[in-house]
Motif scaffolding. Structure first.
Motif, mmCIF file in Angstrom:
data_model
loop_
_atom_site.group_PDB
_atom_site.id
_atom_site.type_symbol
_atom_site.label_atom_id
_atom_site.label_comp_id
_atom_site.label_asym_id
_atom_site.label_seq_id
_atom_site.Cartn_x
_atom_site.Cartn_y
_atom_site.Cartn_z
ATOM 1 N N THR A 172 12.367 -35.359 47.762
ATOM 2 C CA THR A 172 11.545 -35.646 48.619
ATOM 3 C C THR A 172 10.325 -36.826 48.290
ATOM 4 O OG1 THR A 172 9.849 -33.786 47.883
ATOM 5 C CG2 THR A 172 11.688 -33.215 49.443
ATOM 6 N N LYS A 173 10.328 -37.207 46.966
ATOM 7 C CA LYS A 173 9.396 -38.120 46.744
ATOM 8 C C LYS A 173 9.881 -39.469 46.880
ATOM 9 C CE LYS A 173 6.680 -34.598 45.457
ATOM 10 N NZ LYS A 173 5.651 -34.277 46.419
ATOM 11 N N SER A 174 8.686 -40.354 47.229
ATOM 12 C CA SER A 174 9.033 -41.697 47.373
ATOM 13 C C SER A 174 9.230 -42.324 46.121
ATOM 14 C CB SER A 174 8.064 -42.491 48.127
ATOM 15 O OG SER A 174 6.872 -42.565 47.509
ATOM 16 N N PRO A 175 9.837 -43.688 45.979
ATOM 17 C CA PRO A 175 9.947 -44.189 44.766
ATOM 18 C C PRO A 175 8.422 -44.487 43.994
ATOM 19 C CG PRO A 175 11.418 -45.375 46.187
ATOM 20 C CD PRO A 175 10.481 -44.352 47.071
ATOM 21 N N ALA A 176 7.538 -44.811 44.824
ATOM 22 C CA ALA A 176 6.106 -44.770 44.097
ATOM 23 C C ALA A 176 5.641 -43.664 43.608
ATOM 24 C CB ALA A 176 5.136 -45.535 45.308
ATOM 25 N N GLU A 177 5.997 -42.468 44.469
ATOM 26 C CA GLU A 177 5.288 -41.294 43.877
ATOM 27 C C GLU A 177 6.216 -40.973 42.521
ATOM 28 O OE1 GLU A 177 4.019 -38.980 47.786
ATOM 29 O OE2 GLU A 177 5.984 -39.015 47.380
ATOM 30 N N GLN A 178 7.204 -41.156 42.679
ATOM 31 C CA GLN A 178 8.119 -40.872 41.311
ATOM 32 C C GLN A 178 7.584 -41.679 40.074
ATOM 33 O OE1 GLN A 178 12.284 -41.487 42.538
ATOM 34 N NE2 GLN A 178 12.534 -39.668 43.649
ATOM 35 N N ALA A 179 7.437 -42.924 40.480
ATOM 36 C CA ALA A 179 6.843 -43.835 39.305
ATOM 37 C C ALA A 179 5.522 -43.408 38.815
ATOM 38 C CB ALA A 179 6.822 -45.321 39.863
ATOM 39 N N GLU A 180 4.657 -42.770 39.555
ATOM 40 C CA GLU A 180 3.410 -42.214 39.303
ATOM 41 C C GLU A 180 3.493 -41.044 38.458
ATOM 42 O OE1 GLU A 180 -0.366 -41.661 38.829
ATOM 43 O OE2 GLU A 180 0.460 -43.412 39.128
ATOM 44 N N ILE A 181 4.464 -40.147 38.791
ATOM 45 C CA ILE A 181 4.826 -39.034 38.018
ATOM 46 C C ILE A 181 5.299 -39.194 36.813
ATOM 47 C CG2 ILE A 181 6.253 -36.813 37.908
ATOM 48 C CD1 ILE A 181 5.829 -36.672 40.999
ATOM 49 N N THR A 182 6.125 -40.277 36.733
ATOM 50 C CA THR A 182 6.817 -40.455 35.366
ATOM 51 C C THR A 182 5.708 -41.199 34.503
ATOM 52 O OG1 THR A 182 9.091 -41.041 36.470
ATOM 53 C CG2 THR A 182 8.388 -42.152 34.430
ATOM 54 N N ARG A 183 4.782 -41.996 34.934
ATOM 55 C CA ARG A 183 3.564 -42.522 34.357
ATOM 56 C C ARG A 183 2.933 -41.462 33.598
ATOM 57 N NH1 ARG A 183 -1.272 -43.361 34.523
ATOM 58 N NH2 ARG A 183 -1.534 -42.178 36.343
ATOM 59 N N ARG A 184 2.518 -40.622 34.524
ATOM 60 C CA ARG A 184 1.540 -39.328 33.988
ATOM 61 C C ARG A 184 2.237 -38.616 32.786
ATOM 62 N NH1 ARG A 184 -0.291 -35.546 38.222
ATOM 63 N NH2 ARG A 184 -1.661 -34.786 36.597
ATOM 64 N N ILE A 185 3.627 -38.537 33.069
ATOM 65 C CA ILE A 185 4.393 -37.603 31.871
ATOM 66 C C ILE A 185 4.374 -38.321 30.721
ATOM 67 C CG2 ILE A 185 6.665 -36.864 31.199
ATOM 68 C CD1 ILE A 185 7.175 -36.063 34.251
ATOM 69 N N ASP A 186 4.791 -39.725 30.868
ATOM 70 C CA ASP A 186 4.891 -40.626 29.493
ATOM 71 C C ASP A 186 3.383 -40.632 28.927
ATOM 72 O OD1 ASP A 186 7.476 -41.231 29.978
ATOM 73 O OD2 ASP A 186 7.261 -43.093 31.115
ATOM 74 N N GLY A 187 2.452 -40.535 29.644
ATOM 75 C CA GLY A 187 0.898 -40.693 29.115
ATOM 76 C C GLY A 187 0.644 -39.535 28.362
ATOM 77 N N VAL A 188 1.445 -38.230 28.305
ATOM 78 C CA VAL A 188 1.128 -37.125 27.554
ATOM 79 C C VAL A 188 1.922 -36.640 26.748
ATOM 80 C CG1 VAL A 188 -0.642 -36.389 29.356
ATOM 81 C CG2 VAL A 188 1.553 -35.452 29.568
ATOM 82 N N ARG A 189 3.378 -37.478 26.765
ATOM 83 C CA ARG A 189 4.278 -37.096 25.922
ATOM 84 C C ARG A 189 4.190 -37.325 24.384
ATOM 85 N NH1 ARG A 189 9.305 -36.580 28.039
ATOM 86 N NH2 ARG A 189 9.113 -38.127 29.477
ATOM 87 N N ARG A 190 4.540 -36.597 23.689
ATOM 88 C CA ARG A 190 4.275 -36.913 22.099
ATOM 89 C C ARG A 190 5.373 -38.047 21.756
ATOM 90 N NH1 ARG A 190 5.892 -31.999 18.159
ATOM 91 N NH2 ARG A 190 8.069 -32.264 19.184
ATOM 92 N N PRO A 191 4.636 -38.921 21.005
ATOM 93 C CA PRO A 191 5.401 -40.130 20.736
ATOM 94 C C PRO A 191 6.586 -39.881 19.822
ATOM 95 C CG PRO A 191 3.031 -40.192 20.077
ATOM 96 C CD PRO A 191 3.143 -38.645 20.386
#
Length: 548
Positions: free
Chosen positions: A529-548
């Motif tokens: 249900t999410k647009s490509p832009a919304e999906q990209a933003e969610i992915t960016r947030r996840i990558d920002g807090v993921r353990r290296p």
């Protein structure tokens, strides 16, 4: 029940029966003797850490006071020249003694001492314990900066002839005084499990390896946070009896006090002080668990994770990284044969290029983290652990994996939130990419109905109703233990050994109503249900807090 339990129960029953029904002139002397014996047995129980009979000391003292008071009244009546009262059955005082007896013996009932259930494999089970040190990591988990990382390792394995050998206790007395008391510390009653050194297991210390054993399938196991390396002994014995070598690691500093073979102790590193609370649950946490919309839950989880990253949270950041490093280190050392000489032949009998990963709670999350990055992992199981390190968040698990959940319904009740119509677990966003959720054929999710988190351990064998229901879940102990044994063994037999055992359908059918399949397919539906832009933003947030 132990001998001290039976003796105390018989003495107390004898006292109550004598009080109620004996009219002989020697009655007071016999009652006094029984009271003294009850006190003596209570002290004996306390000395051997069977604190559950210790309440008998109070019973005995009260009994002596009552006997003395009765004698004093009789002597006064005699001196006053009053006729003795006709004897009547002392129903009131007798019932009071009976109620007191039941109350004081209740701890004996609620904390039984019984042998672990026998594993049903073809092999006897051996067990050996040793230490491994990692000099490349110093000052980890509360030890001085110049000390290496020290790990206690225990291996359960298929054994040969064990004739004339005695099984190892669940804990030695010294271990019970360390790890056992640490469990009690967590709920404010240190002696809670100090008696577990009386519990016999089915594993024989330093037993010979099964004849001809080589290239044994190896499983690596980690316990829960603040716990100890043997907390799932029933399961580990079951696996070893079926031919597996199970390597368990005690994660020093984050475990209960760790006692090493040379007598050294690494205590639990205290957690930092918590912020003052008004008694209400964190609204962000409630949203992360109970919000109706997956997107709202995900948003709250990312906020919690961002806070953990910002504060370098002890559990979600430092401990998660430490436990992952521990598992990889132990695996590397065993694969190289770099172990104490006493266990080298045993270690050499295992196969380390294709292994199973297993753990409970924090150890389960660690198992998932290992399988995400280590190609030696061929299959993994997480027993009710939360992916605190976000290692598997929005990522497909590259190997077959089982997520085994406790029943989350009590969590919703605790948070004052309505339970969802379809059960969902804490790792709904882990082990599958959002787009693939619910479609990976070898990603299995199952819930153990009427269980609580700590019920997925050996502890259901050590606690009876009603405390068991409050702490571990209302499912019978046999179900709590049996479902673990059945699912874990069948999973590894299927994926490591290639057994045609119809996993998981056959096992779920065998435990119909107790094991409930779960699916995360709703995550994929939400994601679409999410647009490509919304999906990209969610992915960016996840990558920002993921353990290296």
């Amino acid at each position: 029940m132990m001998g001290v339990d039976w003796v105390q129960a018989l003495l107390v029953a004898g006292f109550v029966a004598c009080w109620l029904g004996w009219r002989d002139t020697r009655r007071r002397a016999v009652l006094a003797g029984l009271a003294v014996a009850i006190i003596g047995v209570a002290l004996w129980g306390i000395m051997i850490d069977r604190w559950q009979v210790g309440g008998g000391a109070l019973f005995g003292v009260l009994a002596l006071v009552a006997i003395a008071a009765s004698r004093w009244r009789a002597d006064r009546a005699t001196k006053a020249g009053r006729a003795a009262r006709p004897w009547r059955l002392p129903w009131i005082t007798g019932l009071l003694w009976l109620c007191l007896a039941l109350a004081l013996l209740f701890p004996v009932w609620i904390f039984p001492v019984r042998a672990l259930p026998r594993p049903d494999g073809d092999h006897a089970v051996g067990v050996r314990t040793f230490e491994l040190d990692d000099p490349s990591r110093k000052g980890v988990s509360g030890v001085p900066a110049d000390q290496p990382r020290r790990l206690l390792v225990r291996i359960w394995y298929p054994a040969g002839d064990v004739s004339g050998m005695r099984p190892r206790p669940y804990m030695t007395r010294a271990e019970a005084g360390m790890s056992g008391r640490a469990i009690g510390d967590s709920i404010g009653f240190p002696p809670l499990f100090s008696h577990l050194w009386h519990v016999p297991t089915n594993a024989y210390e330093d037993a010979p390896l099964a004849p001809g054993a080589r290239a044994l399938p190896v499983l690596f196991y980690s316990h829960g946070y603040t716990s100890f390396l043997a907390q799932n002994s029933v399961l580990l014995e079951q696996l070893a009896s079926h031919g597996y070598m199970v390597v368990s690691i005690q994660h020093s500093g984050d475990a209960g006090a760790t006692l090493f073979p040379n007598g050294d102790v690494v205590p639990f590193e205290p957690l930092p002080p918590q912020k003052p609370s008004d008694g209400k649950p964190d609204p962000v946490l409630v949203k992360a668990v109970a919000a109706a919309d997956p997107g709202a839950r995900l948003d709250a989880m990312l906020k919690l994770r961002a806070d953990a990253v910002k504060s370098n949270d002890r559990i979600g950041m430092r401990s998660a990284a430490t436990w992952l490093a521990d598992r990889l280190f132990v695996h590397d050392r065993l694969q190289k044969g770099a172990v104490p000489a006493a266990v080298a032949p045993l270690v050499a009998a295992g196969r380390y290029d294709r292994v199973g990963e297993l753990g409970m709670s924090f150890g389960g999350a660690t198992s998932g983290a290992v399988c995400m990055i280590d190609r030696r992992c061929a299959a993994g199981i997480n027993l009710d652990g939360t992916d605190l390190g976000y290692d598997a968040f929005d990522r497909d698990m590259p190997v077959p994996f089982l997520m085994f959940h406790s029943d989350p319904s009590h969590i919703f009740k605790l948070l004052g939130a309505p339970a969802p119509a379809e059960p969902r677990g804490s790792n709904e966003f882990s082990y599958e990419r959002f787009a693939n959720a619910g479609s990976l054929p070898d990603m299995h999710r199952v819930m153990l109905a009427d269980s609580k988190h700590v019920g997925i351990t050996d502890f259901p064998l050590f606690i009876r109703w009603p405390l068991k229901g409050m702490m571990l879940g209302t499912a019978p102990a046999g179900d709590l233990i049996g479902t673990q044994n059945d699912m874990v063994l069948a999973f590894f037999d299927h994926y490591l050994l290639g057994a045609d055992n119809h996993f998981p359908k056959a096992q779920i059918a065998r435990w119909r109503g107790r094991l409930v399949p779960m699916s995360s397919a709703y995550v994929a539906r939400w994601w679409r249900t999410k647009s490509p832009a919304e999906q990209a933003e969610i992915t960016r947030r996840i990558d920002g807090v993921r353990r290296p």
